[in-house]
Motif scaffolding. Structure first.
Motif, mmCIF file in Angstrom:
data_model
loop_
_atom_site.group_PDB
_atom_site.id
_atom_site.type_symbol
_atom_site.label_atom_id
_atom_site.label_comp_id
_atom_site.label_asym_id
_atom_site.label_seq_id
_atom_site.Cartn_x
_atom_site.Cartn_y
_atom_site.Cartn_z
ATOM 1 N N LEU A 4 0.810 -1.219 0.000
ATOM 2 C CA LEU A 4 0.000 0.000 0.000
ATOM 3 C C LEU A 4 0.839 1.263 0.000
ATOM 4 O O LEU A 4 0.412 2.297 -0.501
ATOM 5 C CB LEU A 4 -0.916 0.028 1.229
ATOM 6 N N ARG A 5 2.020 1.176 0.626
ATOM 7 C CA ARG A 5 2.883 2.345 0.747
ATOM 8 C C ARG A 5 4.301 1.844 0.950
ATOM 9 O O ARG A 5 4.528 0.821 1.563
ATOM 10 C CB ARG A 5 2.429 3.174 1.955
ATOM 11 N N ILE A 6 5.259 2.579 0.441
ATOM 12 C CA ILE A 6 6.669 2.281 0.655
ATOM 13 C C ILE A 6 7.201 3.292 1.666
ATOM 14 O O ILE A 6 7.067 4.496 1.463
ATOM 15 C CB ILE A 6 7.482 2.365 -0.657
ATOM 16 N N LYS A 7 7.784 2.794 2.747
ATOM 17 C CA LYS A 7 8.282 3.664 3.815
ATOM 18 C C LYS A 7 9.494 4.462 3.326
ATOM 19 O O LYS A 7 10.485 3.886 2.885
ATOM 20 C CB LYS A 7 8.674 2.818 5.020
ATOM 21 N N ASP A 8 9.413 5.797 3.391
ATOM 22 C CA ASP A 8 10.537 6.658 3.008
ATOM 23 C C ASP A 8 11.770 6.296 3.818
ATOM 24 O O ASP A 8 11.704 6.182 5.039
ATOM 25 C CB ASP A 8 10.206 8.137 3.238
ATOM 26 N N GLY A 9 12.888 6.121 3.140
ATOM 27 C CA GLY A 9 14.142 5.809 3.805
ATOM 28 C C GLY A 9 14.295 4.359 4.201
ATOM 29 O O GLY A 9 15.328 3.959 4.715
ATOM 30 N N GLY A 10 13.262 3.553 3.967
ATOM 31 C CA GLY A 10 13.318 2.136 4.316
ATOM 32 C C GLY A 10 14.028 1.322 3.243
ATOM 33 O O GLY A 10 14.468 1.837 2.211
ATOM 34 N N VAL A 11 14.119 0.038 3.496
ATOM 35 C CA VAL A 11 14.830 -0.871 2.602
ATOM 36 C C VAL A 11 14.227 -0.863 1.195
ATOM 37 O O VAL A 11 14.952 -0.718 0.203
ATOM 38 C CB VAL A 11 14.826 -2.303 3.183
ATOM 39 N N ALA A 12 12.916 -1.021 1.078
ATOM 40 C CA ALA A 12 12.283 -1.074 -0.240
ATOM 41 C C ALA A 12 12.413 0.260 -0.971
ATOM 42 O O ALA A 12 12.612 0.297 -2.179
ATOM 43 C CB ALA A 12 10.818 -1.465 -0.123
ATOM 44 N N SER A 13 12.319 1.366 -0.241
ATOM 45 C CA SER A 13 12.470 2.686 -0.842
ATOM 46 C C SER A 13 13.870 2.857 -1.421
ATOM 47 O O SER A 13 14.033 3.324 -2.552
ATOM 48 C CB SER A 13 12.199 3.756 0.213
ATOM 49 N N LYS A 14 14.881 2.463 -0.657
ATOM 50 C CA LYS A 14 16.257 2.590 -1.127
ATOM 51 C C LYS A 14 16.538 1.653 -2.297
ATOM 52 O O LYS A 14 17.256 2.006 -3.218
ATOM 53 C CB LYS A 14 17.223 2.301 0.021
ATOM 54 N N ASP A 15 15.956 0.449 -2.257
ATOM 55 C CA ASP A 15 16.171 -0.531 -3.315
ATOM 56 C C ASP A 15 15.497 -0.092 -4.621
ATOM 57 O O ASP A 15 16.074 -0.234 -5.695
ATOM 58 C CB ASP A 15 15.641 -1.896 -2.878
ATOM 59 N N GLY A 16 14.265 0.409 -4.534
ATOM 60 C CA GLY A 16 13.579 0.963 -5.691
ATOM 61 C C GLY A 16 12.807 -0.006 -6.570
ATOM 62 O O GLY A 16 12.141 0.414 -7.513
ATOM 63 N N ARG A 17 12.838 -1.298 -6.304
ATOM 64 C CA ARG A 17 12.139 -2.252 -7.180
ATOM 65 C C ARG A 17 10.715 -2.540 -6.744
ATOM 66 O O ARG A 17 9.843 -2.731 -7.591
ATOM 67 C CB ARG A 17 12.920 -3.562 -7.269
ATOM 68 N N LEU A 18 10.443 -2.582 -5.453
ATOM 69 C CA LEU A 18 9.098 -2.843 -4.950
ATOM 70 C C LEU A 18 8.278 -1.574 -5.098
ATOM 71 O O LEU A 18 8.764 -0.482 -4.828
ATOM 72 C CB LEU A 18 9.178 -3.267 -3.482
ATOM 73 N N ALA A 19 7.022 -1.708 -5.530
ATOM 74 C CA ALA A 19 6.189 -0.530 -5.780
ATOM 75 C C ALA A 19 4.798 -0.713 -5.192
ATOM 76 O O ALA A 19 4.319 -1.837 -5.013
ATOM 77 C CB ALA A 19 6.081 -0.293 -7.291
ATOM 78 N N VAL A 20 4.144 0.417 -4.919
ATOM 79 C CA VAL A 20 2.748 0.392 -4.498
ATOM 80 C C VAL A 20 1.954 -0.314 -5.593
ATOM 81 O O VAL A 20 2.151 -0.066 -6.776
ATOM 82 C CB VAL A 20 2.230 1.831 -4.269
ATOM 83 N N GLY A 21 1.075 -1.225 -5.183
ATOM 84 C CA GLY A 21 0.282 -1.988 -6.148
ATOM 85 C C GLY A 21 0.852 -3.376 -6.409
ATOM 86 O O GLY A 21 0.174 -4.227 -6.973
ATOM 87 N N ASP A 22 2.110 -3.613 -5.998
ATOM 88 C CA ASP A 22 2.693 -4.949 -6.117
ATOM 89 C C ASP A 22 2.087 -5.844 -5.038
ATOM 90 O O ASP A 22 1.553 -5.360 -4.037
ATOM 91 C CB ASP A 22 4.213 -4.916 -5.919
ATOM 92 N N PHE A 23 2.181 -7.150 -5.239
ATOM 93 C CA PHE A 23 1.713 -8.122 -4.255
ATOM 94 C C PHE A 23 2.881 -9.017 -3.864
ATOM 95 O O PHE A 23 3.571 -9.550 -4.736
ATOM 96 C CB PHE A 23 0.577 -8.976 -4.828
ATOM 97 N N VAL A 24 3.098 -9.180 -2.559
ATOM 98 C CA VAL A 24 4.122 -10.084 -2.063
ATOM 99 C C VAL A 24 3.479 -11.463 -1.940
ATOM 100 O O VAL A 24 2.534 -11.652 -1.177
ATOM 101 C CB VAL A 24 4.680 -9.619 -0.695
ATOM 102 N N LEU A 25 3.986 -12.432 -2.718
ATOM 103 C CA LEU A 25 3.418 -13.770 -2.746
ATOM 104 C C LEU A 25 4.074 -14.706 -1.736
ATOM 105 O O LEU A 25 3.416 -15.567 -1.168
ATOM 106 C CB LEU A 25 3.543 -14.363 -4.151
ATOM 107 N N SER A 26 5.391 -14.548 -1.557
ATOM 108 C CA SER A 26 6.096 -15.383 -0.583
ATOM 109 C C SER A 26 7.298 -14.632 -0.036
ATOM 110 O O SER A 26 7.814 -13.717 -0.663
ATOM 111 C CB SER A 26 6.532 -16.716 -1.202
#
Length: 103
Positions: A4-26
């Motif tokens: 729903l949201r990517i935390k600013d300064g967090g791991v996913a934000s810094k990595d840049g590949r995970l996006a709002v609207g994606d689904f984590v399957l495993s």
């Protein structure tokens, strides 16, 4: 889990590949489909320096409303390393990568 949201300064934000609207399957090979939300979110949290392997469905749910499965080209795997500490106290964090919701 829907992102729903990517935390600013967090791991996913810094990595840049995970996006709002994606689904984590495993996470680390553990299928999230039948897990309760809190159990699934616990898999995303870990100590600095640890890694998680995420299987992701990009840009939408893995199964459409009519039951059609997502095109395999939308399914990908990421390895994310936790290189930052928590911005907020651990008891208030939703996850290490962003805010997610079980769907």
């Amino acid at each position: 889990l829907a992102v729903l949201r990517i935390k600013d300064g967090g791991v996913a934000s810094k990595d840049g590949r995970l996006a709002v609207g994606d689904f984590v399957l495993s996470v680390d090979g553990q299928d999230l489909a039948e897990m309760k939300q809190m159990e699934a979110q616990r898999l995303l949290v870990g100590p600095i320096g640890s890694i998680s392997r995420l299987k992701i469905c990009k840009a939408g749910p893995p199964v459409s409303e009519d039951g059609t499965e997502a095109d395999e080209s939308r399914i990908t795997e990421y390895v994310l390393r936790r290189d930052v500490g928590p911005i907020t106290p651990a008891h208030t964090q939703n996850s290490a990568f962003g805010i997610v919701r079980k769907t």
